[in-house]
Write a protein that holds these residues in place. Structure first.
Motif, PDB file in Angstrom:
ATOM      1  N   SER A 160      -8.016  -6.517  -7.158  1.00  0.00           N
ATOM      2  CA  SER A 160      -6.727  -6.280  -7.791  1.00  0.00           C
ATOM      3  C   SER A 160      -5.635  -7.025  -7.040  1.00  0.00           C
ATOM      4  CB  SER A 160      -6.415  -4.778  -7.782  1.00  0.00           C
ATOM      5  OG  SER A 160      -5.253  -4.478  -8.529  1.00  0.00           O
ATOM      6  N   MET A 161      -4.421  -6.922  -7.578  1.00  0.00           N
ATOM      7  CA  MET A 161      -3.219  -7.373  -6.881  1.00  0.00           C
ATOM      8  C   MET A 161      -2.615  -6.139  -6.222  1.00  0.00           C
ATOM      9  SD  MET A 161      -0.908  -9.760  -6.275  1.00  0.00           S
ATOM     10  CE  MET A 161       0.588 -10.576  -6.792  1.00  0.00           C
ATOM     11  N   TYR A 162      -2.390  -6.217  -4.905  1.00  0.00           N
ATOM     12  CA  TYR A 162      -1.820  -5.093  -4.164  1.00  0.00           C
ATOM     13  C   TYR A 162      -0.377  -5.432  -3.773  1.00  0.00           C
ATOM     14  CZ  TYR A 162      -6.391  -3.028  -4.099  1.00  0.00           C
ATOM     15  OH  TYR A 162      -7.577  -2.455  -4.499  1.00  0.00           O
ATOM     16  N   LEU A 163       0.507  -4.524  -4.113  1.00  0.00           N
ATOM     17  CA  LEU A 163       1.931  -4.726  -3.875  1.00  0.00           C
ATOM     18  C   LEU A 163       2.470  -3.626  -2.979  1.00  0.00           C
ATOM     19  CD1 LEU A 163       2.871  -5.623  -7.528  1.00  0.00           C
ATOM     20  CD2 LEU A 163       3.195  -7.134  -5.583  1.00  0.00           C
ATOM     21  N   CYS A 164       3.198  -4.048  -1.972  1.00  0.00           N
ATOM     22  CA  CYS A 164       3.889  -3.121  -1.089  1.00  0.00           C
ATOM     23  C   CYS A 164       5.373  -3.127  -1.451  1.00  0.00           C
ATOM     24  CB  CYS A 164       3.693  -3.569   0.355  1.00  0.00           C
ATOM     25  SG  CYS A 164       4.636  -2.628   1.557  1.00  0.00           S
ATOM     26  N   ALA A 165       6.019  -1.987  -1.316  1.00  0.00           N
ATOM     27  CA  ALA A 165       7.451  -1.893  -1.576  1.00  0.00           C
ATOM     28  C   ALA A 165       8.089  -0.990  -0.533  1.00  0.00           C
ATOM     29  CB  ALA A 165       7.723  -1.362  -2.977  1.00  0.00           C
ATOM     30  N   SER A 166       9.376  -1.184  -0.311  1.00  0.00           N
ATOM     31  CA  SER A 166      10.123  -0.277   0.557  1.00  0.00           C
ATOM     32  C   SER A 166      11.446   0.060  -0.097  1.00  0.00           C
ATOM     33  CB  SER A 166      10.345  -0.883   1.945  1.00  0.00           C
ATOM     34  OG  SER A 166      11.334  -1.890   1.909  1.00  0.00           O
ATOM     35  N   SER A 167      12.001   1.194   0.274  1.00  0.00           N
ATOM     36  CA  SER A 167      13.316   1.572  -0.255  1.00  0.00           C
ATOM     37  C   SER A 167      14.010   2.521   0.715  1.00  0.00           C
ATOM     38  CB  SER A 167      13.185   2.243  -1.623  1.00  0.00           C
ATOM     39  OG  SER A 167      12.707   3.557  -1.511  1.00  0.00           O
ATOM     40  N   PRO A 168      15.350   2.469   0.711  1.00  0.00           N
ATOM     41  CA  PRO A 168      16.084   3.536   1.386  1.00  0.00           C
ATOM     42  C   PRO A 168      15.937   4.806   0.550  1.00  0.00           C
ATOM     43  CG  PRO A 168      17.556   1.772   0.618  1.00  0.00           C
ATOM     44  CD  PRO A 168      16.226   1.521   0.033  1.00  0.00           C
ATOM     45  N   LEU A 169      16.319   5.928   1.085  1.00  0.00           N
ATOM     46  CA  LEU A 169      16.146   7.188   0.369  1.00  0.00           C
ATOM     47  C   LEU A 169      16.845   7.149  -0.981  1.00  0.00           C
ATOM     48  CD1 LEU A 169      16.600   9.814   3.211  1.00  0.00           C
ATOM     49  CD2 LEU A 169      14.523   9.350   1.894  1.00  0.00           C
ATOM     50  N   GLY A 170      16.099   7.468  -2.043  1.00  0.00           N
ATOM     51  CA  GLY A 170      16.654   7.598  -3.382  1.00  0.00           C
ATOM     52  C   GLY A 170      17.233   6.337  -3.976  1.00  0.00           C
ATOM     53  N   ARG A 171      16.767   5.194  -3.542  1.00  0.00           N
ATOM     54  CA  ARG A 171      17.360   3.944  -4.038  1.00  0.00           C
ATOM     55  C   ARG A 171      16.283   2.954  -4.456  1.00  0.00           C
ATOM     56  NH1 ARG A 171      23.097   3.564  -3.588  1.00  0.00           N
ATOM     57  NH2 ARG A 171      23.782   5.313  -2.336  1.00  0.00           N
ATOM     58  N   THR A 172      16.733   1.760  -4.800  1.00  0.00           N
ATOM     59  CA  THR A 172      15.873   0.712  -5.342  1.00  0.00           C
ATOM     60  C   THR A 172      14.701   0.379  -4.427  1.00  0.00           C
ATOM     61  OG1 THR A 172      17.810  -0.240  -6.376  1.00  0.00           O
ATOM     62  CG2 THR A 172      15.876  -1.668  -6.170  1.00  0.00           C
ATOM     63  N   GLN A 173      13.529   0.159  -5.039  1.00  0.00           N
ATOM     64  CA  GLN A 173      12.381  -0.340  -4.303  1.00  0.00           C
ATOM     65  C   GLN A 173      12.411  -1.858  -4.278  1.00  0.00           C
ATOM     66  OE1 GLN A 173       8.616   1.201  -5.594  1.00  0.00           O
ATOM     67  NE2 GLN A 173       9.239   3.318  -5.339  1.00  0.00           N
ATOM     68  N   TYR A 174      12.108  -2.414  -3.121  1.00  0.00           N
ATOM     69  CA  TYR A 174      12.014  -3.867  -2.964  1.00  0.00           C
ATOM     70  C   TYR A 174      10.568  -4.211  -2.644  1.00  0.00           C
ATOM     71  CZ  TYR A 174      17.067  -3.726  -2.849  1.00  0.00           C
ATOM     72  OH  TYR A 174      18.376  -3.512  -3.182  1.00  0.00           O
ATOM     73  N   PHE A 175      10.061  -5.220  -3.337  1.00  0.00           N
ATOM     74  CA  PHE A 175       8.643  -5.537  -3.250  1.00  0.00           C
ATOM     75  C   PHE A 175       8.349  -6.740  -2.376  1.00  0.00           C
ATOM     76  CE2 PHE A 175       6.485  -2.788  -6.268  1.00  0.00           C
ATOM     77  CZ  PHE A 175       7.542  -2.270  -6.974  1.00  0.00           C
ATOM     78  N   GLY A 176       7.156  -6.727  -1.793  1.00  0.00           N
ATOM     79  CA  GLY A 176       6.625  -7.882  -1.113  1.00  0.00           C
ATOM     80  C   GLY A 176       6.010  -8.849  -2.108  1.00  0.00           C
ATOM     81  N   PRO A 177       5.475  -9.968  -1.625  1.00  0.00           N
ATOM     82  CA  PRO A 177       4.936 -10.999  -2.511  1.00  0.00           C
ATOM     83  C   PRO A 177       3.577 -10.656  -3.114  1.00  0.00           C
ATOM     84  CG  PRO A 177       4.666 -11.645  -0.229  1.00  0.00           C
ATOM     85  CD  PRO A 177       5.469 -10.381  -0.215  1.00  0.00           C
ATOM     86  N   GLY A 178       2.918  -9.622  -2.581  1.00  0.00           N
ATOM     87  CA  GLY A 178       1.619  -9.229  -3.126  1.00  0.00           C
ATOM     88  C   GLY A 178       0.449  -9.865  -2.396  1.00  0.00           C
ATOM     89  N   THR A 179      -0.662  -9.147  -2.416  1.00  0.00           N
ATOM     90  CA  THR A 179      -1.938  -9.654  -1.903  1.00  0.00           C
ATOM     91  C   THR A 179      -2.955  -9.579  -3.027  1.00  0.00           C
ATOM     92  OG1 THR A 179      -1.540  -8.928   0.372  1.00  0.00           O
ATOM     93  CG2 THR A 179      -3.839  -9.284  -0.297  1.00  0.00           C
ATOM     94  N   ARG A 180      -3.509 -10.723  -3.359  1.00  0.00           N
ATOM     95  CA  ARG A 180      -4.563 -10.737  -4.391  1.00  0.00           C
ATOM     96  C   ARG A 180      -5.902 -10.608  -3.682  1.00  0.00           C
ATOM     97  NH1 ARG A 180      -4.332 -11.528  -9.612  1.00  0.00           N
ATOM     98  NH2 ARG A 180      -2.210 -12.331  -9.555  1.00  0.00           N
ATOM     99  N   LEU A 181      -6.558  -9.480  -3.910  1.00  0.00           N
ATOM    100  CA  LEU A 181      -7.835  -9.173  -3.254  1.00  0.00           C
ATOM    101  C   LEU A 181      -8.979  -9.334  -4.237  1.00  0.00           C
ATOM    102  CD1 LEU A 181      -9.523  -7.972  -0.880  1.00  0.00           C
ATOM    103  CD2 LEU A 181      -9.060  -5.709  -1.866  1.00  0.00           C
ATOM    104  N   LEU A 182      -9.975 -10.078  -3.809  1.00  0.00           N
ATOM    105  CA  LEU A 182     -11.214 -10.221  -4.579  1.00  0.00           C
ATOM    106  C   LEU A 182     -12.349  -9.635  -3.754  1.00  0.00           C
ATOM    107  CD1 LEU A 182     -12.951 -11.381  -6.899  1.00  0.00           C
ATOM    108  CD2 LEU A 182     -12.996 -13.551  -5.662  1.00  0.00           C
ATOM    109  N   VAL A 183     -13.059  -8.672  -4.331  1.00  0.00           N
ATOM    110  CA  VAL A 183     -14.214  -8.069  -3.658  1.00  0.00           C
ATOM    111  C   VAL A 183     -15.477  -8.519  -4.373  1.00  0.00           C
ATOM    112  CG1 VAL A 183     -15.308  -5.944  -2.880  1.00  0.00           C
ATOM    113  CG2 VAL A 183     -12.808  -6.068  -3.016  1.00  0.00           C
ATOM    114  N   LEU A 184     -16.337  -9.187  -3.631  1.00  0.00           N
ATOM    115  CA  LEU A 184     -17.565  -9.739  -4.238  1.00  0.00           C
ATOM    116  C   LEU A 184     -18.759  -8.824  -4.016  1.00  0.00           C
ATOM    117  CD1 LEU A 184     -17.072 -13.430  -3.096  1.00  0.00           C
ATOM    118  CD2 LEU A 184     -16.634 -12.471  -5.364  1.00  0.00           C
TER     119      LEU A 184
END
Lengths: 110, 111
Positions: B87-111
């Motif tokens: 899948s594509m894994y996305l991390c995000a952070s936010s201050p309390l009760g506010r907008t989430q900001y996302f990272g660029p993502g990690t595309r993981l392939l499991v064989l």
């Protein structure tokens, strides 16, 4: 059930052809509604936050509006560089969770 | 500018391997989140953390664990990777009760 639904799933526009994307929600107790833009293979990029019905926000060719049950992202005279997936998310006023829609994939043809 | 970084853009792992995905934010945000994104399913929350050493399960925590030892760092661990965790894994952070900001993502392939 808390849910966010976006429509249409995909939209193709000619350059300059204005349109609107819809985000409807059944989340009770809205703290905020968020719009993001996501380019292929990248993380979502924040566009707007709306907190109360009647609120509007604008940025370049984009304008977001909010009613009690839905939000619209209006795109005026779009350009090919506006092509992306647009995501909508809502946050409840209890807890820290966001509920995301599945997005509208916008293609603007030159 | 808010900056959320993820340790890898692309990863290829074998079934059964232990996988670590790391996320770092530089804005002193309290909240951090891990999502996975799959076509047609949108973003689904795996875990989130509202403070150091605190964590809460999201919608799909099975097969995953997390660690937050420092405020700026939130790790997602796949204890024994399986093909359905591709899948594509996305991390995000936010201050309390506010907008989430996302990272660029990690595309993981499991064989």
């Amino acid at each position: 059930e808390d849910q966010v639904t976006q429509s249409p799933e995909a939209l193709r526009l000619q350059e300059g052809e204005s349109s609107s994307l819809n985000c409807s929600y059944t989340v009770s107790g809205l703290r905020g509604l968020f719009w993001y833009r996501q380019d292929p293979g990248k993380g979502p990029e924040f566009l707007f936050t709306l907190y109360s019905a009647g609120e509007e926000k604008e940025k370049e060719r984009l304008k977001a509006t909010l009613t009690k049950k839905e939000s619209f992202l209006h795109i005026t005279a779009p350009k090919p560089e506006d092509s992306a997936t647009y995501l909508c998310a809502v946050e409840k006023n209890t807890g820290n969770q966001f509920y995301f829609g599945t997005g509208t994939s916008l293609t603007v043809i030159p | 500018d808010v900056k959320v970084t993820q340790s890898s853009r692309y990863l290829v792992k074998r079934t059964g391997e232990k996988v670590f995905l790391e996320c770092v934010q530089d804005m002193d945000h309290e909240n951090m989140f891990w999502y996975r994104q799959d076509p047609g399913l949108g973003l689904r929350l795996i875990y989130f953390s509202y403070d150091v050493k605190m964590k809460e399960k999201g919608d799909i925590p099975e097969g995953y664990s997390v660690s937050r030892e420092k405020k700026e760092r939130f790790s997602l661990i796949l204890e024994s990777a399986s093909t359905n965790q591709t899948s594509m894994y996305l991390c995000a952070s936010s201050p309390l009760g506010r907008t989430q900001y996302f990272g660029p993502g990690t595309r993981l392939l499991v064989l």
